[in-house]
Motif scaffolding. Structure first.
Motif, PDB file in Angstrom:
ATOM      1  N   ARG A 176      -5.430   0.731  -7.790  1.00 47.11           N
ATOM      2  CA  ARG A 176      -6.037   1.300  -8.991  1.00 47.11           C
ATOM      3  C   ARG A 176      -6.804   0.198  -9.701  1.00 47.11           C
ATOM      4  N   PHE A 177      -7.906   0.604 -10.285  1.00 41.31           N
ATOM      5  CA  PHE A 177      -8.783  -0.374 -10.927  1.00 41.31           C
ATOM      6  C   PHE A 177      -8.857  -0.120 -12.424  1.00 41.31           C
ATOM      7  N   ASP A 178      -9.118  -1.186 -13.173  1.00 41.32           N
ATOM      8  CA  ASP A 178      -9.474  -1.021 -14.574  1.00 41.32           C
ATOM      9  C   ASP A 178     -10.647  -0.055 -14.642  1.00 41.32           C
ATOM     10  N   GLY A 179     -10.541   0.904 -15.526  1.00 39.29           N
ATOM     11  CA  GLY A 179     -11.658   1.834 -15.686  1.00 39.29           C
ATOM     12  C   GLY A 179     -11.452   3.130 -14.936  1.00 39.29           C
ATOM     13  N   GLY A 180     -10.399   3.189 -14.086  1.00 44.63           N
ATOM     14  CA  GLY A 180     -10.039   4.482 -13.531  1.00 44.63           C
ATOM     15  C   GLY A 180     -10.320   4.720 -12.061  1.00 44.63           C
ATOM     16  N   ALA A 181     -11.087   3.864 -11.419  1.00 43.24           N
ATOM     17  CA  ALA A 181     -11.327   4.077  -9.991  1.00 43.24           C
ATOM     18  C   ALA A 181     -10.050   3.811  -9.202  1.00 43.24           C
ATOM     19  N   SER A 182     -10.019   4.319  -7.981  1.00 42.39           N
ATOM     20  CA  SER A 182      -8.875   4.052  -7.115  1.00 42.39           C
ATOM     21  C   SER A 182      -9.377   3.756  -5.710  1.00 42.39           C
ATOM     22  N   ILE A 210     -13.900  -6.316  -2.113  1.00 38.76           N
ATOM     23  CA  ILE A 210     -13.832  -5.175  -3.028  1.00 38.76           C
ATOM     24  C   ILE A 210     -14.261  -5.576  -4.442  1.00 38.76           C
ATOM     25  N   GLU A 211     -13.655  -6.636  -4.939  1.00 36.77           N
ATOM     26  CA  GLU A 211     -13.946  -6.994  -6.337  1.00 36.77           C
ATOM     27  C   GLU A 211     -15.378  -7.512  -6.485  1.00 36.77           C
ATOM     28  N   TYR A 212     -15.860  -8.183  -5.462  1.00 36.08           N
ATOM     29  CA  TYR A 212     -17.242  -8.702  -5.510  1.00 36.08           C
ATOM     30  C   TYR A 212     -18.251  -7.558  -5.503  1.00 36.08           C
ATOM     31  N   VAL A 213     -18.060  -6.639  -4.605  1.00 36.98           N
ATOM     32  CA  VAL A 213     -19.052  -5.566  -4.438  1.00 36.98           C
ATOM     33  C   VAL A 213     -19.021  -4.593  -5.617  1.00 36.98           C
ATOM     34  N   THR A 214     -17.818  -4.239  -6.065  1.00 37.69           N
ATOM     35  CA  THR A 214     -17.739  -3.218  -7.110  1.00 37.69           C
ATOM     36  C   THR A 214     -17.865  -3.796  -8.519  1.00 37.69           C
ATOM     37  N   GLY A 215     -17.545  -5.065  -8.682  1.00 36.63           N
ATOM     38  CA  GLY A 215     -17.480  -5.617 -10.022  1.00 36.63           C
ATOM     39  C   GLY A 215     -16.256  -5.152 -10.797  1.00 36.63           C
ATOM     40  N   LEU A 216     -15.357  -4.446 -10.124  1.00 32.07           N
ATOM     41  CA  LEU A 216     -14.148  -3.950 -10.774  1.00 32.07           C
ATOM     42  C   LEU A 216     -12.971  -4.884 -10.523  1.00 32.07           C
ATOM     43  N   SER A 217     -11.948  -4.756 -11.357  1.00 29.29           N
ATOM     44  CA  SER A 217     -10.721  -5.528 -11.172  1.00 29.29           C
ATOM     45  C   SER A 217      -9.562  -4.601 -10.865  1.00 29.29           C
ATOM     46  N   VAL A 218      -8.799  -4.982  -9.863  1.00 31.85           N
ATOM     47  CA  VAL A 218      -7.595  -4.209  -9.523  1.00 31.85           C
ATOM     48  C   VAL A 218      -6.598  -4.324 -10.671  1.00 31.85           C
ATOM     49  N   SER A 219      -6.024  -3.191 -11.060  1.00 28.35           N
ATOM     50  CA  SER A 219      -5.044  -3.209 -12.157  1.00 28.35           C
ATOM     51  C   SER A 219      -3.626  -2.917 -11.664  1.00 28.35           C
ATOM     52  N   HIS A 220      -3.513  -2.096 -10.620  1.00 24.73           N
ATOM     53  CA  HIS A 220      -2.203  -1.765 -10.060  1.00 24.73           C
ATOM     54  C   HIS A 220      -2.335  -1.644  -8.549  1.00 24.73           C
ATOM     55  N   LEU A 221      -1.229  -1.900  -7.890  1.00 22.93           N
ATOM     56  CA  LEU A 221      -1.254  -1.678  -6.442  1.00 22.93           C
ATOM     57  C   LEU A 221       0.099  -1.196  -5.941  1.00 22.93           C
ATOM     58  N   CYS A 222       0.035  -0.577  -4.785  1.00 24.86           N
ATOM     59  CA  CYS A 222       1.233  -0.030  -4.143  1.00 24.86           C
ATOM     60  C   CYS A 222       1.106  -0.337  -2.653  1.00 24.86           C
ATOM     61  N   ALA A 223       1.963  -1.227  -2.176  1.00 23.43           N
ATOM     62  CA  ALA A 223       1.738  -1.790  -0.842  1.00 23.43           C
ATOM     63  C   ALA A 223       2.806  -1.422   0.168  1.00 23.43           C
ATOM     64  N   ASP A 224       2.361  -1.162   1.362  1.00 16.95           N
ATOM     65  CA  ASP A 224       3.252  -1.030   2.513  1.00 16.95           C
ATOM     66  C   ASP A 224       2.989  -2.233   3.413  1.00 16.95           C
ATOM     67  N   ILE A 225       3.917  -3.164   3.413  1.00 18.37           N
ATOM     68  CA  ILE A 225       3.717  -4.434   4.121  1.00 18.37           C
ATOM     69  C   ILE A 225       4.699  -4.489   5.289  1.00 18.37           C
ATOM     70  N   ASN A 226       4.190  -4.767   6.466  1.00 19.12           N
ATOM     71  CA  ASN A 226       5.034  -4.684   7.655  1.00 19.12           C
ATOM     72  C   ASN A 226       4.969  -5.926   8.532  1.00 19.12           C
ATOM     73  N   VAL A 227       6.078  -6.212   9.160  1.00 16.26           N
ATOM     74  CA  VAL A 227       6.089  -7.120  10.305  1.00 16.26           C
ATOM     75  C   VAL A 227       6.222  -6.221  11.520  1.00 16.26           C
ATOM     76  N   VAL A 228       5.155  -6.072  12.239  1.00 16.82           N
ATOM     77  CA  VAL A 228       5.144  -5.109  13.342  1.00 16.82           C
ATOM     78  C   VAL A 228       5.656  -5.725  14.635  1.00 16.82           C
ATOM     79  N   VAL A 229       5.225  -6.933  14.928  1.00 18.44           N
ATOM     80  CA  VAL A 229       5.607  -7.544  16.204  1.00 18.44           C
ATOM     81  C   VAL A 229       6.961  -8.210  16.056  1.00 18.44           C
ATOM     82  N   PRO A 230       7.914  -7.784  16.857  1.00 14.69           N
ATOM     83  CA  PRO A 230       9.262  -8.341  16.750  1.00 14.69           C
ATOM     84  C   PRO A 230       9.248  -9.865  16.910  1.00 14.69           C
ATOM     85  N   GLY A 231       9.999 -10.535  16.035  1.00 15.18           N
ATOM     86  CA  GLY A 231      10.095 -11.978  16.123  1.00 15.18           C
ATOM     87  C   GLY A 231       9.125 -12.717  15.214  1.00 15.18           C
TER      88      GLY A 231
END
Lengths: 377, 377, 377, 377
Positions: D235-241, D202-223
């Motif tokens: 969210r990126f610096d400059g307003g993209a999302s 993402i950062e390589y292709v767009t040249g943008l930097s992530v400024s904020h994030l909101c993550a849903d992180i899961n352990v799906v497989v039991p154990g």
């Protein structure tokens, strides 16, 4: 290596292919018919100064005097077609194994002679029909051999290119120049350059032999000296039939060589543009997408795969498979062992002789008013 | 409607196609050669009891006696091939326009006779070569006509099916039975049923006429009475060449009819499996994907599109385009107006006659030992 | 029909959909809030002069006084969102069944009220969530319900459009104008227009219910009054999670709505751009391509398919499936029969209420600083 | 080379990548923490007996005592994550350049320290984020940088895998074992292993930097002990999302990492399954298919392409591009020249530090009840 000096295309491809699996080391070369240029290429390629020879004759003469440990074992010939036969003959006669770009020679007679020399001397010859090096092409062959789609009825192969849509040989396009020049390329243009690939792909995948053909061979671009286009109706021993198309004037086409084979109960479809997929069709259930690296793929497919499914293998890897298998065969024989079926899975003399016979038969058919020409060798 | 009673396949398709644009109302029918069954179908289809006739002869006789306001204007004939000519002839002679499923007739002579009758009476005939109803097929035609890819050099068309991979006519498969029966289907099987579609697609898209052909026609499945497979080398007036493949034994194939046309500077590729896309290739810039509904598409493409880009049009819509354009032509003429080029854009008598000529020439070529057969009408 | 006068887009789609299977006849309409225009549209559409009404109120009033045989049975409402609730309510209260474009109403409360009225009166409501009308979407649902891929773990759905990449509502684009106007569209723009489609697709295919969501809702184009973009993290009852993306500013995107669902042992992938294929993936064998019309497809898939495999169904056919199934349900009930599961397979009140709840919850979440918003109705 | 002994996966990939362009020679290694095994691997790999070391400490110690001509210049570290920092630090401190598999280290602090050492010593570090080595990924970056699609608004990236759909670490799957073990892998599983790839892409292709994030992180497989699944709103610096998805439980998925970026006037779409194509979309004209090797491609795309258009490049070639560019940079600096932009086009310390920051931020966000987490380094 003979040929493949600075500026050449296929020489660099051969060198990369030879390096990928670390079974080869480039030790000497006659990279150009010009001694200076050969030496200059040698320096760039990092080989010993004394082993960048002025000619293939010097190369074979001098290398054959080195000790078994020092000297080159395999000579890779990557020159235009008219410089295939003589160096290959000399190399085989002098104790070297040979890797040759396709088509094998300028004439069928020469191809047969190389086969005779190889049979006599025990020195081996490998022909770089790249497309049979792809894992999913091997998978297709294995499925058909295992009767997965029933007895083969129909075969369609197509090699569409567009790069000769204009008279590129009138510009300083080196590739176009020699490939359209009968004295360097032989009696066929498109049929020799890519028709042979399609032909080889067909016989490799199906295991069938063409018995008759009916060809429409054309020079489409005005001023061209060799065919740049053709379509061929095919009949096979055992009753199947098919169509082979090879053209260099499909403007905008790249190199999407493709094959479809249909049997009594199913079909397979493969194309270079999606090389890591093999579509397998059935009459009564959903089509399947077999993938390079899939855990369910055949021994041959896995043997020629380097990365897990989804990490795409490419053209250079297919090329490398041919180099690697040939090396493993030579090593096994050198060790007094019987090479495995996987090692022996590289295009060789039989494929080369049949390819040259294809060229001669297809060009003859193109000139004939008679519909079917028997495929003779 | 003549034919298309309960259980028939293509009759239902015709009825849906006629309804989509609300230009037709089904008012009468001879849905079966059995009077009872015709009546039963009529009830299901909701037409007046008195207008479900026992035979097409009765239908034409009785309908032609009704007032202009009451009576059917257009008669749609959706029977097997051997019941095309007689009802079409009778209808045209008695003041009806005719919609006919392809191929037009059993013989070229019959096709010519229908054309003569139509020319004489002014009653029109429309032939449902569905695939030319697709917006992107029209776009392909328009691009080629506008010289977008330069003069056409190569044409490839393919219609692969797999549904006759086994002897389906030995089961109670009604479709297979009549299509493989010479008395109902004519002298050709696959070539008549789908070869004519591919042929029509070629001539429609390129604007070229086939001048010579060389055919390999096969009966692949043992016990079959008509060809189920063929491949044809083509030559066109003006110098282009090509290949037409039509087969019903490509096991697992559905109906992915496709065409590729290459000119001096570019190429177009279309296939039914991705019907709303047209790939346009160039020698010097990226290929383009033209899409049904795109704001940049041609007048004809837009005229035959109902939904915005990305809402896929399908087979029934292509069929409906043919019905709709034919209706608009009839209405325009009825109003004393000259139909527009878009209205006249439906397959008709010329296409029908050339299609029958294709069948006769291709079957003759298949039997000939001579390579090229001139395309004669 | 209410709405859908000359120049409207979706009204024409509804009418085609209603005609395809011949289960509907257009008998009356209030095609415009302008009496003149409504009448003009009525003439073009060929309905009786007296039944092109000046308003939906007049329509319902007058139609409800006709005999059961004469009067409209089903009223199709194809107006902007703010004219959904009142006419639907009036229609249901007066003995008509209703077909409504999505989203159901302007507010969740209104949706619940319609459900209450329908439950009370027994008059039915159908919501045209088109994408669930596709045969391969039904196949996906059936495979998942049959545990073909194990318990569902991950769900991804995306509806990318690009048509609102610029401020189209500032031009005379009627579609853009009302869809971006809160007074006509409600509290949501993209989320209401296409987010609800993606949401419905998810719940239909998986059989799961969203329990929590976390939304990033954006107005991307300056000057726009409603969201034109959003992404939503999802949690489902039972533990699965997923992502829903709906955007109208993916410049160049058409309408390639798509869904991927992964279970313990496999996954399914569908997209509108290849609507007649369903990719089914496995951990241990080749992926499969299930196709509309394939003999192996489910009862529901076949019930919603009109043509043999390879003759592509399109968007209008999916739309027609919804119309047809609703008609069959009404007819069955009218005949005192229990409608079959296949007949009842159309989006209705529950889907509408959940869709409105999605809109309210997703917009609330978009404004919240808290990560997870419970999905409340 | 440190790590990569017999049986390891990625070590072999690194070696092939290093050989393809002949810019590297393998001269020494600590292939295993077991001295015997390291020696055995050394023999197979054909290096001098004395240079197959028992540990990375011994390797660095002994190699640093060799003459500049003899000793290794670049040390490639291909061990699990927990053996990245120490050997890299030691190597950089002792005059070696370093190639490191991603993610860079176990913690952000370690990554920063490596950066500080490299800045101080002038020894360089290259991180093998393979996917940015693809020609069409570079083309995407170049088009965006050249404002071809206008200012970026939306970014979608997805890395779906299915190989951890079951508890593979409970079997003897070595890859699964260390990648799901916090002591070897760090605080993240899927997010570290493939999430970082998607983030880098993402950062390589767009040249943008992530400024904020909101993550849903899961352990799906039991154990399982580390996350095997996640979805992240960006969210990126400059307003993209945007949205980033990385999962290892999409059963049946291979490695089809993909990215879509949409700007004001167009969009680009790339996926590994069709790696040699780049789809470029516009709002007002047909989408284009840019192809590896096309004469119209950017300087960077061509610089990283070896074969003509239509001869597919693959994963190993992308890997080799990173190795090659790093070598050319080192050589240029060694020759006292300023490396060109093309040479410097390899992932390095900045990418490594940001990748580690991504891991720390995304895991923190996954645990947070707050919607947006600022991206801190």
């Amino acid at each position: 290596m003979i040929g493949g000096g600075q500026g050449a295309f296929i020489g660099a491809v051969h060198r990369i292919a030879s390096r990928i699996d670390d079974e080869y080391e480039l030790v000497c070369g006659a990279f150009s018919s010009n001694a200076e240029r050969s030496k200059a290429s040698g320096i760039v390629l990092g080989i010993d100064e004394g082993r960048a020879y002025a000619s293939y004759i010097e190369l074979i003469e001098k290398e054959s005097k080195l000790t078994a440990h020092e000297r080159a074992q395999v000579i890779s010939i990557v020159t235009p077609n008219h410089v295939h036969f003589e160096p290959a003959k000399l190399a085989l006669e002098n104790g070297f194994h040979v890797i040759l770009d396709k088509p094998m020679t300028l004439t069928l007679e020469e191809a047969k002679e190389l086969k005779e020399i190889s049979d006599r001397t025990g020195n081996l010859l490998c022909l770089t029909h790249t497309y049979t090096g792809y894992p999913m092409v091997k998978q297709a062959r294995d499925l058909i051999a295992a009767n997965h789609i029933g007895k083969v009825r129909k075969v369609y192969a197509k090699y569409p290119q567009g790069w000769l849509s204009s008279l590129a040989e009138a510009t300083d396009n080196k590739q176009a120049s020699w490939r359209t020049d009968p004295s360097q390329s032989g009696i066929a243009g498109a049929m020799g350059d890519i028709g042979t690939h399609a032909f080889n792909l067909i016989e490799y995948v199906t295991g069938l032999s063409v018995s008759h053909l009916c060809a429409d061979i054309n020079v489409v671009v005005p001023g061209r000296r060799l065919d740049d286009d053709g379509a061929v109706l095919l009949r096979f021993d055992g009753g199947a039939s098919g169509v082979l198309v090879a053209t260099q004037v499909a403007a905008g086409a790249e190199n999407n060589v493709q094959i479809g084979v249909y049997g009594e109960t199913g079909g397979i479809e493969w194309q270079q543009d999606d090389l890591n997929s093999l579509i397998v069709r059935y009459t009564d259930k959903p089509a399947e997408i077999w993938r390079t690296g899939g855990g369910y793929t055949s021994t041959a497919a896995m043997f020629n795969t380097r990365t897990p499914a989804g990490h795409p293998e490419g053209y250079l890897e297919a090329f490398a498979n041919i180099y690697r298998n040939f090396a493993l065969t030579i090593k096994a024989i050198g060790n007094g062992e019987q090479p495995s079926a996987q090692m022996l899975d590289y295009p060789g003399l039989n494929e080369g002789v049949r390819g040259m016979a294809f060229i001669e038969n297809v060009i003859a058919s193109g000139k004939s008013e008679q519909k079917w020409t028997p495929f003779t060798i």
